[in-house]
Design an enzyme around this catalytic site. Sequence first.
Site, mmCIF file in Angstrom:
data_model
loop_
_atom_site.group_PDB
_atom_site.id
_atom_site.type_symbol
_atom_site.label_atom_id
_atom_site.label_comp_id
_atom_site.label_asym_id
_atom_site.label_seq_id
_atom_site.Cartn_x
_atom_site.Cartn_y
_atom_site.Cartn_z
ATOM 1 N N PRO A 2 0.825 -1.209 0.000
ATOM 2 C CA PRO A 2 0.000 0.000 0.000
ATOM 3 C C PRO A 2 0.861 1.262 0.000
ATOM 4 O O PRO A 2 1.942 1.303 0.584
ATOM 5 C CB PRO A 2 -0.795 -0.109 1.301
ATOM 6 C CG PRO A 2 0.004 -1.002 2.174
ATOM 7 C CD PRO A 2 0.754 -1.930 1.268
ATOM 8 N N LEU A 3 0.345 2.283 -0.675
ATOM 9 C CA LEU A 3 0.988 3.593 -0.699
ATOM 10 C C LEU A 3 -0.041 4.618 -0.233
ATOM 11 O O LEU A 3 -1.110 4.749 -0.829
ATOM 12 C CB LEU A 3 1.467 3.945 -2.105
ATOM 13 C CG LEU A 3 1.921 5.390 -2.316
ATOM 14 C CD1 LEU A 3 3.138 5.716 -1.458
ATOM 15 C CD2 LEU A 3 2.220 5.644 -3.786
#
EC number: 5.3.2.-
Length: 64
Positions: A2-3
């Site tokens: 995830p970013l």
Amino acid sequence: MPLIHVNQVAGKTAEQKAELIRELTETYVRVTGAKPESVWVTVEETAKENWGIAGETIAARTAR
């Protein structure tokens, strides 16, 4: 992986940004069960003169 991307007006201290990154990571890990090593956080800062709301810059709104 995830970013989490944060776009904000420039002006926060390095300490504030570090705390924000820590808190966002901890929250993501708590909610999703992800490993902290997998969570990436970026903080992009934009000058008030380069960000507009309702047809005017944040710099102009702040000056009022």
